[in-house]
Design an enzyme around this catalytic site. Structure first.
Site, PDB file in Angstrom:
ATOM      1  N   TYR A   1       0.578  -5.397  -7.926  1.00  0.00           N
ATOM      2  CA  TYR A   1       0.781  -5.708  -9.346  1.00  0.00           C
ATOM      3  C   TYR A   1      -0.417  -6.491  -9.887  1.00  0.00           C
ATOM      4  O   TYR A   1      -1.059  -6.090 -10.855  1.00  0.00           O
ATOM      5  CB  TYR A   1       2.080  -6.488  -9.541  1.00  0.00           C
ATOM      6  CG  TYR A   1       2.219  -7.095 -10.917  1.00  0.00           C
ATOM      7  CD1 TYR A   1       2.226  -6.283 -12.053  1.00  0.00           C
ATOM      8  CD2 TYR A   1       2.330  -8.466 -11.086  1.00  0.00           C
ATOM      9  CE1 TYR A   1       2.342  -6.840 -13.321  1.00  0.00           C
ATOM     10  CE2 TYR A   1       2.458  -9.031 -12.339  1.00  0.00           C
ATOM     11  CZ  TYR A   1       2.454  -8.209 -13.459  1.00  0.00           C
ATOM     12  OH  TYR A   1       2.565  -8.752 -14.711  1.00  0.00           O
TER      13      TYR A   1
ATOM     14  N   THR B   1      -1.840 -10.997 -16.403  1.00  0.00           N
ATOM     15  CA  THR B   1      -0.879 -11.808 -15.658  1.00  0.00           C
ATOM     16  C   THR B   1      -1.614 -12.837 -14.810  1.00  0.00           C
ATOM     17  O   THR B   1      -2.749 -12.594 -14.371  1.00  0.00           O
ATOM     18  CB  THR B   1      -0.021 -10.925 -14.729  1.00  0.00           C
ATOM     19  OG1 THR B   1       0.819 -11.764 -13.936  1.00  0.00           O
ATOM     20  CG2 THR B   1      -0.868 -10.085 -13.796  1.00  0.00           C
TER      21      THR B   1
END
Length: 161
Positions: free
Chosen positions: A146, A122
């Protein structure tokens, strides 16, 4: 004519948006995608191009069973907890699920001799870098659990590589 064994590809998060589209592309290319998903954010209805293994990456026995049953030639790893806000309020859940799940998957793949592994990371690993063209030389400075957990998995894969 001889029997041709189907070429299975294990797609973690295969019932999610990106995973389901990857399964569609794999099927069109002649592979049998095996969606491995706990359905916490995915949908069983999205699995249309191969079998669904409804299981969690935290359950190593389920991963091993999927490798034994389907003998995949590759893994596409899309599964992860990915809600940035939630990762800030419950970081332990993100570290536990994303890191331990990835480690289980990597070790199972290696033990099964499946060395073709694609990891979906990501841009959250880069942190807050608005206006910067991101490339692989951009410093990674995640600002939430995250992004940090995805960066840690990148490091883990380098170690296993």
């Amino acid at each position: 004519m001889g029997f041709v064994m189907p070429k299975h590809v294990l797609v973690t998060g295969g019932a999610g948006y990106i995973g389901a589209h990857a399964c569609k592309v794999l099927a069109r290319a002649g592979y049998v995608p095996v969606a491995f998903d706990n359905l916490s954010t995915g949908w069983a209805d999205a699995v249309k191009f191969g079998p669904l293994v409804q299981a969690d990456l935290l359950d190593r026995a389920s991963i091993d069973a999927a490798f034994r049953r389907y003998r995949p030639i590759a893994v596409l790893h899309f599964a992860a907890l990915s809600l940035v806000g939630e990762s800030m309020t419950d970081p332990g859940r993100y570290w536990r699920s994303n890191i331990n799940g990835a480690l289980n998957l990597i070790e199972a793949a290696i033990e099964a001799g499946c060395m073709n592994f694609v990891f979906s990371s990501t841009c959250a690993t880069y942190g807050d870098q608005d206006g910067v063209l991101l490339d692989e030389d951009t410093p990674q400075r995640p600002i939430n659990s995250y992004g940090a957990s995805k960066k840690a998995i990148e490091e883990m894969l380098r170690n296993f590589g």
